[in-house]
Scaffold this active site. Sequence first.
Site, PDB file in Angstrom:
ATOM      1  N   SER A 120       0.808  -1.225   0.000  1.00 64.68           N
ATOM      2  CA  SER A 120       0.000   0.000   0.000  1.00 64.68           C
ATOM      3  C   SER A 120       0.835   1.267   0.000  1.00 64.68           C
ATOM      4  O   SER A 120       0.284   2.366  -0.138  1.00 64.68           O
ATOM      5  CB  SER A 120      -0.935   0.005   1.213  1.00 64.68           C
ATOM      6  OG  SER A 120      -0.198  -0.001   2.415  1.00 64.68           O
TER       7      SER A 120
ATOM      8  N   LYS B 194      -6.132   3.440   8.922  1.00 69.73           N
ATOM      9  CA  LYS B 194      -5.162   4.372   8.333  1.00 69.73           C
ATOM     10  C   LYS B 194      -5.674   5.812   8.381  1.00 69.73           C
ATOM     11  O   LYS B 194      -4.934   6.739   8.726  1.00 69.73           O
ATOM     12  CB  LYS B 194      -4.869   3.965   6.887  1.00 69.73           C
ATOM     13  CG  LYS B 194      -4.111   2.659   6.759  1.00 69.73           C
ATOM     14  CD  LYS B 194      -3.934   2.272   5.297  1.00 69.73           C
ATOM     15  CE  LYS B 194      -3.167   0.957   5.171  1.00 69.73           C
ATOM     16  NZ  LYS B 194      -3.007   0.530   3.770  1.00 69.73           N
TER      17      LYS B 194
END
Length: 785
Positions: free
Chosen positions: A666, A709
Amino acid sequence: MVQHIDAGRAISIRAIEAAMADHKTLLIISQRDKDIDEPGSGDLYTVGTACNILRMRKNPDGTLQMLVSAIARVKVRRYIEGPYLQAETEPYEVLSGDRTELEALGRELNSKFEALISGGKFMAPEVVQFIQNLEDPAQVADYIAFNMDFKLEDKQAVLEAGTLTERIRKVLVLLDTENELMNVQRRIQQQVKEEIDRNQRDYYLREQMKVIQKELSGGEEGEEDEVEELRAKLEALGLSEDVKREVDREMNRLARMHPDSAEAAVIRTYLTTISELPWNTRTDDQLDIAQASDILDEDHFGLERVKDRVLEFLAVRKLRKERAERGEIDPSEVNKGPILVFTGPPGVGKTSIAQSIAKALGRKYVRVALGGARDESDIRGHRRTYIGAMPGRVIQGLRSAGTKNPVFLLDEVDKLGSSYQGDPSSALLEVLDPAQNAHFQDHYLGVPFDLSEVMFIATANYPEQIPGPLLDRMEVIEFTSYIEQEKAEIAKRYLLPRQIEQNGLKPNQISLTDAALEKLISHYTREAGVRNLERQLGTVVRKVARRIAGGEIKRAKVTDKELERYLGIARYTPEHEAREDMVGVSTGMFYTPVGGDILFVETSVMPGKGLVLTGQLGDVMKESARAALSYAKRNSARFHIAQERFDESEIHVHVPAGAIPKEGPSAGVTMATSLVSALSGIPARRDVAMTGEITLTGRVLPIGGLKEKVLGARRAGIKHIVLPKANEGDLRDIPAHLRTAMTFHPCENLDQVLDVALVGGLAALEGRSGKSGKRTRKTERSASA
């Protein structure tokens, strides 16, 4: 035949009186249903017997007694209704048939009648003698049909037979049926007698055994009473035939053994275990959805998706139960349903919500910790041939619960191990399969036990560590990390009051300000759940308790500035956004089981050759960096990056916190932004954090853990989030107040990412708008919109 007949109904008495006044002739005919008090013409048969009244006498109660003589069979043409019934009749012709056949049937009739009488059928001796002296087979058939207790329909069929041979055949069939019934009756009587004799024999033998054992044990009766008490408990359980057969076998073995033998102790322990299991004991479910919702809300804050799934589960169970009560489905279908497995990081409430489910259902709660279990016998139990054998944990849990339908929590199912002694996860396959667990067989019991009514719930931290066949039998419900606001509410409602009570304080003796709670959560804990938060609160409460007990203070109000006094210096310092926009420095986001945070990717370009990667990057992150460099080379002309920058430069990519290993795809967009910024000289925006996997062609692929996140980025002060377009649906999991306070930019390719992440956007990078610093906002979109 001449026969006495009584008459009591008014319509019959009027008919008899009319006959006596006229020609003394009656038609005697049967009702189709004897329970009808006032029959009409449709309730009577059409074939009967014409009779002459020989004598009549009236009783004091109004009824009549008469002696009649039968003349012939007649058939009714029609009934005439009035004060009494009259009928127009005609003779009922009966053909004689073949004489030889008639004689053979007569002999067979006599033979079967004698066999029936000799077989035990009671009939008055004078009647039997009279029938045996008759020579006409038709008369024999008539007298047998009259004197035997055949059904009315059968006797009427004999009366209506069209020929003599047919009449005799019907009586023969009736005699055969009666003979067969008597044989079955004799067989049943014999079986009952044998069973009684066997029970009496067993009783005598047991009594003798008791006397012998009493003599051998010196006259002690305690052991004898214990065996009888155990036998009575087992009889009261209502066991199925298979289980009862095994239990009786073991009970008889125990009765024949000396009570002090080692094997007798093993059998006694086994039978005691059987007697303590809830074979037919269950609790009634309280399927009140509103009450269950209140209980879940009272016991847990947040976890809305989990609560919704639990309430859906209970609603389905309630509807099935209602359908079963109406007879629309089989009752065994009520308890069938998916096995739930709660997955998520430690401390987020997986175990406690299972307790709330049991509380909401009104069921018993059983918890079995499977962490570290490496032996198949932990689930299935040991065979009784081993010393110290015992049932598996499932059967032991049911014995402790005392009911066969508890809520059964299999804790830490992802921590199961395997060894040469077997694989416990394989043994769980049968336990958790609704199609098989109705006949679960524990090695120790040796007989099937029904687990279909048990509500199994499993918990796991890492669902990928659960074996595939086992995971396939379960429905995964994911528990996500708590956000800071949820942790603060949980601390206020549950954790702090519990710690105050456990440490001997009163609620009015200590309080924490909201700022103190927020600082404690962000600077002294780093976790997805709230276990460490409760420990830190306990530390604060104990230190205050010490000061109060020492007379130093009477009560305390803890502020954020005083936290350091109780807990020491802050253990964690969350990352914050960079102070200024910098060339080659981009902001990414990462996820761990204890929550999310931001990280910085730094790229430096210097004379030399090659790509250098530092910061303990894993293989996937290294591949992301190489893919980002390939993308930059491929688009170097469009981005006005000279080819010499690639050929004559050493490109160094570093991710700070070098002591911490990092892995995952990611960070691809973050690395690409940092590389393009360093090579082009255009700064990356400090208020933008990004996540997403990249391809060589510049596509942005979806990632996981978006909620954690984003929460970490918000904590660091970030206001703009770049995310893959495919993850746009995950924004629904983010609290509404955060979605309105931040701006989200769903992107499908790196061009869109760079347009947001670089100062001046894609236009500045491609050199079409100079260094005006203006940015395009085409891809920008607020989540609140």
